[in-house]
Design a protein around this motif. Sequence first.
Motif: not given
Length: 306
Positions: A39-45, A91-94
């Motif tokens: 499980v490798v969940e990242g953030p939404s936009a 994990m990217g997007g933060y």
Amino acid sequence: MKKIMYYMIVFTLTLLVMSLSGCSSDDDIVKQEEEVEEVVEGPSAEDSLTVPEDTSFLGDSIMYMKTYSLSEYAIKEVSVSTTQNGHITVMGGYKDQSTVYVYAKVDDDKDDLDEEQVKRILEKYYTVDSYVSNAEIVANIKEKEGVTYDSDFRNLRISVKVFAPQNVSTLLNVARGSIIVKDIHGNQHTATSVSGTIKYIDSSGKNITVNTENGYIGLINTDASQAMNARLAKGNIQIALPKDAKAGLLLESSTKVNAYILNHSNFSGTNTRTKVEGTLNGGGYKIEANSGLGVINLRWYEKGKD
């Protein structure tokens, strides 16, 4: 006499049911721990970093946490290196903060040590550094030098999890264990492991280089503007591309290359059992993959299945 026999049978059955229930519970725990690794969940936009409330990662206790404000630090690269067995996840997007978590447990599962005992071993025998230098988040873990090993010493499995902005480069190295990168779109990406799984998922860069001696490499819905290179001495490589991907291919394996998606309409070149060399959809960035002993699978990316 019949009543006595009846009660003995009921008592025996009760003990049997309790025993089976306990085994089932243990099995469920094992299954849950195995599922966590995938499980490798990242953030939404729209998301910004929310500090996770989980107290464990792959079964390892949180020993260290450091947070960096992205309004203060313009992070452009994440560099993580550990000389110990363990796992690295980026994990990217933060958008607001970048956080580094370090987890540790005894490498030998037969050692039954509690969290405080593991923490004392970590502080006594290991160096854990995390800092920002020239727009780069650095996290380094290694054994201390010049320390006398007492009877309390244990090898630790040390894992690092980094929440980062989306547009960062990655430089990742672990002795033995997995490296997983998701939703990262920086410039240069390099990941190295002696043995274990390396995955780049939903990511991109100018150049992506992945190497491991023994294990598995997955490049899932990931591309590069110049080159993507995967090398593995023993194990399988999986490359899952969008159907409109344009690339020059050089895939070689002493065992087998599966490239059933290639046909006369989308590929020009050589496609044999052990080698694929040519252009996909007219050509573009270079994709090179080499497995000394293992299978290379080239397929189309299917959302929800990777």
